[in-house]
Scaffold this motif. Structure first.
Motif, PDB file in Angstrom:
ATOM      1  N   GLU A  52       0.809  -1.191   0.228  1.00  0.00           N
ATOM      2  CA  GLU A  52       0.037  -0.037   0.091  1.00  0.00           C
ATOM      3  C   GLU A  52       0.889   1.331   0.105  1.00  0.00           C
ATOM      4  N   ASN A  53       2.179   1.227   0.624  1.00  0.00           N
ATOM      5  CA  ASN A  53       2.976   2.447   0.945  1.00  0.00           C
ATOM      6  C   ASN A  53       3.864   2.566  -0.453  1.00  0.00           C
ATOM      7  N   ILE A  54       4.272   1.602  -1.114  1.00  0.00           N
ATOM      8  CA  ILE A  54       5.048   1.571  -1.836  1.00  0.00           C
ATOM      9  C   ILE A  54       4.455   1.040  -3.294  1.00  0.00           C
ATOM     10  N   PRO A  55       4.030   2.035  -4.264  1.00  0.00           N
ATOM     11  CA  PRO A  55       3.442   1.745  -5.440  1.00  0.00           C
ATOM     12  C   PRO A  55       4.269   0.890  -6.554  1.00  0.00           C
ATOM     13  N   LEU A  56       5.326   1.017  -6.408  1.00  0.00           N
ATOM     14  CA  LEU A  56       6.289   0.163  -7.168  1.00  0.00           C
ATOM     15  C   LEU A  56       6.330  -1.299  -6.894  1.00  0.00           C
ATOM     16  N   VAL A  57       6.125  -1.479  -5.601  1.00  0.00           N
ATOM     17  CA  VAL A  57       6.244  -3.065  -5.341  1.00  0.00           C
ATOM     18  C   VAL A  57       4.738  -3.465  -5.718  1.00  0.00           C
ATOM     19  N   ASP A  58       3.711  -2.659  -5.647  1.00  0.00           N
ATOM     20  CA  ASP A  58       2.498  -3.321  -5.708  1.00  0.00           C
ATOM     21  C   ASP A  58       2.322  -3.269  -7.483  1.00  0.00           C
ATOM     22  N   ALA A  59       2.677  -2.618  -8.120  1.00  0.00           N
ATOM     23  CA  ALA A  59       2.850  -2.635  -9.621  1.00  0.00           C
ATOM     24  C   ALA A  59       3.650  -3.959 -10.127  1.00  0.00           C
ATOM     25  N   ALA A  60       4.849  -4.067  -9.351  1.00  0.00           N
ATOM     26  CA  ALA A  60       5.594  -5.258  -9.763  1.00  0.00           C
ATOM     27  C   ALA A  60       4.697  -6.746  -9.482  1.00  0.00           C
ATOM     28  N   LEU A  61       4.006  -7.021  -8.437  1.00  0.00           N
ATOM     29  CA  LEU A  61       3.254  -7.928  -8.079  1.00  0.00           C
ATOM     30  C   LEU A  61       2.203  -8.030  -9.111  1.00  0.00           C
ATOM     31  N   LEU A  62       1.548  -6.941  -9.668  1.00  0.00           N
ATOM     32  CA  LEU A  62       0.291  -7.067 -10.343  1.00  0.00           C
ATOM     33  C   LEU A  62       0.863  -7.306 -11.903  1.00  0.00           C
ATOM     34  N   LYS A  63       1.992  -6.798 -12.098  1.00  0.00           N
ATOM     35  CA  LYS A  63       2.636  -7.493 -13.684  1.00  0.00           C
ATOM     36  C   LYS A  63       2.897  -8.877 -13.427  1.00  0.00           C
ATOM     37  N   LEU A  64       3.199  -9.576 -12.472  1.00  0.00           N
ATOM     38  CA  LEU A  64       3.524 -10.811 -12.480  1.00  0.00           C
ATOM     39  C   LEU A  64       2.317 -11.466 -12.594  1.00  0.00           C
ATOM     40  N   ILE A  65       1.332 -11.025 -11.951  1.00  0.00           N
ATOM     41  CA  ILE A  65      -0.073 -11.900 -11.791  1.00  0.00           C
ATOM     42  C   ILE A  65      -0.593 -11.876 -13.164  1.00  0.00           C
ATOM     43  N   ARG A  66      -0.591 -10.511 -14.021  1.00  0.00           N
ATOM     44  CA  ARG A  66      -0.861 -10.503 -15.339  1.00  0.00           C
ATOM     45  C   ARG A  66      -0.211 -11.311 -16.262  1.00  0.00           C
ATOM     46  N   LEU A  67       1.300 -11.163 -16.095  1.00  0.00           N
ATOM     47  CA  LEU A  67       1.940 -12.077 -16.881  1.00  0.00           C
ATOM     48  C   LEU A  67       1.640 -13.629 -16.732  1.00  0.00           C
ATOM     49  N   ALA A  68       1.270 -13.966 -15.629  1.00  0.00           N
ATOM     50  CA  ALA A  68       0.669 -15.500 -15.846  1.00  0.00           C
ATOM     51  C   ALA A  68       0.011 -15.720 -16.712  1.00  0.00           C
ATOM     52  N   GLY A  69      -0.969 -14.941 -17.271  1.00  0.00           N
ATOM     53  CA  GLY A  69      -1.628 -15.407 -18.401  1.00  0.00           C
ATOM     54  C   GLY A  69      -3.031 -16.341 -18.020  1.00  0.00           C
ATOM     55  N   GLY A  70      -3.765 -16.765 -19.300  1.00  0.00           N
ATOM     56  CA  GLY A  70      -4.756 -17.702 -18.863  1.00  0.00           C
ATOM     57  C   GLY A  70      -4.410 -19.056 -19.140  1.00  0.00           C
ATOM     58  N   PHE A  71      -5.420 -19.831 -18.894  1.00  0.00           N
ATOM     59  CA  PHE A  71      -5.404 -21.189 -18.964  1.00  0.00           C
ATOM     60  C   PHE A  71      -6.507 -22.191 -19.345  1.00  0.00           C
ATOM     61  N   TYR A  72      -6.449 -23.032 -19.879  1.00  0.00           N
ATOM     62  CA  TYR A  72      -7.680 -23.910 -20.166  1.00  0.00           C
ATOM     63  C   TYR A  72      -7.448 -25.454 -20.081  1.00  0.00           C
ATOM     64  N   ALA A  73      -8.589 -26.045 -19.976  1.00  0.00           N
ATOM     65  CA  ALA A  73      -8.605 -27.683 -19.561  1.00  0.00           C
ATOM     66  C   ALA A  73      -8.259 -28.296 -20.941  1.00  0.00           C
ATOM     67  N   VAL A  74      -7.882 -29.516 -20.806  1.00  0.00           N
ATOM     68  CA  VAL A  74      -7.536 -30.500 -21.792  1.00  0.00           C
ATOM     69  C   VAL A  74      -8.111 -31.737 -21.185  1.00  0.00           C
ATOM     70  N   CYS A  75      -8.878 -32.588 -22.140  1.00  0.00           N
ATOM     71  CA  CYS A  75      -9.575 -33.695 -21.926  1.00  0.00           C
ATOM     72  C   CYS A  75      -9.568 -34.598 -22.931  1.00  0.00           C
ATOM     73  N   PRO A  76      -9.404 -35.983 -22.851  1.00  0.00           N
ATOM     74  CA  PRO A  76      -9.395 -36.929 -24.121  1.00  0.00           C
ATOM     75  C   PRO A  76     -10.806 -36.750 -25.068  1.00  0.00           C
ATOM     76  N   ASP A  77     -11.754 -36.693 -24.330  1.00  0.00           N
ATOM     77  CA  ASP A  77     -13.209 -36.306 -24.997  1.00  0.00           C
ATOM     78  C   ASP A  77     -13.230 -34.732 -25.186  1.00  0.00           C
ATOM     79  N   GLU A  78     -13.474 -34.641 -26.692  1.00  0.00           N
ATOM     80  CA  GLU A  78     -13.371 -33.120 -26.934  1.00  0.00           C
ATOM     81  C   GLU A  78     -14.765 -32.349 -26.465  1.00  0.00           C
ATOM     82  N   ALA A  79     -16.024 -32.983 -26.396  1.00  0.00           N
ATOM     83  CA  ALA A  79     -16.963 -32.446 -25.878  1.00  0.00           C
ATOM     84  C   ALA A  79     -17.153 -32.260 -24.346  1.00  0.00           C
TER      85      ALA A  79
END
Length: 385
Positions: A52-79
């Motif tokens: 809360e007191n150092i915006p640079l640290v908060d921005a760095a953590l938010l960057k890491l969270i955003r860079l983690a990206g998205g995910f999806y599930a994979v199964c043998p059955d496509e449906a």
């Protein structure tokens, strides 16, 4: 009548000289915790105050969270995979939040800040399906070690301080960040930062106080009375009144001159003092803080060099950091997907796939692919000859 000894006035005594510190005694938010061994809720509160007191640290953590990206599930059955991914996109994840991606961002935020993350899969009593994914507050839970090295239960601390074990442990998610033998339940990414952050806030606070003293100019008006004047208090009071009226007129955007008779010297208080250069120490501390996160400085808006750009080595290192962060939370996401399959009456065989992280320049990557293809063609032609 003799005065009682109790009410007799004692002779006046000259007080000894004392050292007086005429400054504000309030300190940085970390001052109350400095020099103490932090555990549990106090440590978590410290790390949250640091963000809360150092915006640079908060921005760095938010960057890491955003860079983690998205995910999806994979199964043998496509449906089945399509239905599972639709569930991941639409499952409620809290107040005003929807989708497992929103749950993942809150989960990663707690993991990086507090060193551990706790979540819950809410199963409806009537539907028998997962109704929501919720991220819990690690400050209100307690880890209960079992008899074996792998036996661990999650408990909830009540108002009285007692810890009660939660009944449905199979519906709870727990992920430690970088667990160690001494800290098996994870350590925060911000560990080691409070000392440097305390120094940084002291520098910023000193800069603010110095600008309050120097920026808001104060004057010292010295009147030297003529020879033979015994009492100059009346003349000093008159000069003080006229000077105050002239200053107040300036605040009201009116021009008023100050006229006085005699030898009067007017100086600006603090004009001779030089404010210390804070650029070098602030940069040294910020370099230490940024190195802990592994993010290149220019991604946070710090242009310390005119030719800064992300090199291929930096991109590879950053990609490896993101891959490690993904591996940490993959088991929790896999448990969510496989519980959904189990409640649907299917075999729990889903696995998590992540979106490709691309931190390279498109032109450079295309040129590298072209050079690899040319080298492969030349090598194949050489073998044929």
């Amino acid at each position: 009548m003799k005065t009682p000894r109790l009410f007799q006035r004692k002779p006046a005594q000259i007080a000894a000289a004392q050292a007086v510190q005429l400054r504000d005694t309030s300190s940085a938010p970390f001052g109350a915790l400095s020099g103490r061994q932090l555990t549990g809720q106090a440590e978590i509160a410290l790390y949250r105050a640091l963000r809360e007191n150092i915006p640079l640290v908060d921005a760095a953590l938010l960057k890491l969270i955003r860079l983690a990206g998205g995910f999806y599930a994979v199964c043998p059955d496509e449906a089945e995979a399509e239905a599972l991914n639709e569930f991941l996109r639409t499952v409620p994840a809290g107040r005003g939040q929807m989708g497992a991606q929103a749950f993942l961002e809150a989960y990663l935020d707690s993991l990086l800040t507090c060193g551990q993350a706790v979540g819950e899969m809410v199963v409806g009593s009537r539907s028998g399906q997962i109704e929501a994914l919720l991220c819990g507050d690690v400050a209100s839970v307690e880890m209960i070690a079992g008899t074996g090295p792998l036996d661990m239960r999650i408990g909830l601390r009540d108002i009285g301080g007692a810890v009660r074990e939660l009944p449905r442990q199979e519906l709870l998610l727990f992920t430690p960040n970088n667990p160690q033998p001494r800290y098996p339940y994870g350590v925060s990414l911000l560990r080691g930062m409070p000392f440097l952050a305390d120094i940084l806030l002291k520098i910023y606070r000193s800069i603010g106080l110095n600008w309050e003293r120097v920026g808001n100019v104060r004057f010292a008006v010295v009147c030297k009375p003529d020879e033979g004047v015994v009492d100059a208090s009346g003349q000093a009071a008159q000069i003080a009144g006229e000077w105050s009226a002239a200053m107040q007129a300036g605040q009201a955007e009116r021009v008023r001159d100050f006229v006085a008779v005699g030898d009067i010297d007017i100086k600006v208080i603090g004009a001779d003092n030089q404010i210390l250069d804070s650029q070098v120490p602030v940069r040294q501390i910020l370099e230490q803080l940024i190195a802990r996160t592994g993010i290149p400085p220019f991604l946070l808006g710090l242009n310390w060099s005119s030719t800064e750009r992300m090199s291929s080595q930096q991109a590879d290192l950053m990609t490896s950091e993101i891959a490690a962060l993904r591996r940490t939370v993959t088991p929790a996401l896999t448990r969510v997907c496989r519980l959904w399959q189990t409640l649907e009456g299917r075999a729990p065989n889903a696995r998590i796939e992540w979106e490709v992280v691309n931190l390279q320049d498109e032109v450079e990557e295309a040129r590298a692919n072209l050079m690899r293809a040319q080298a492969s063609t030349i090598a194949r032609g050489t073998r044929e000859v």
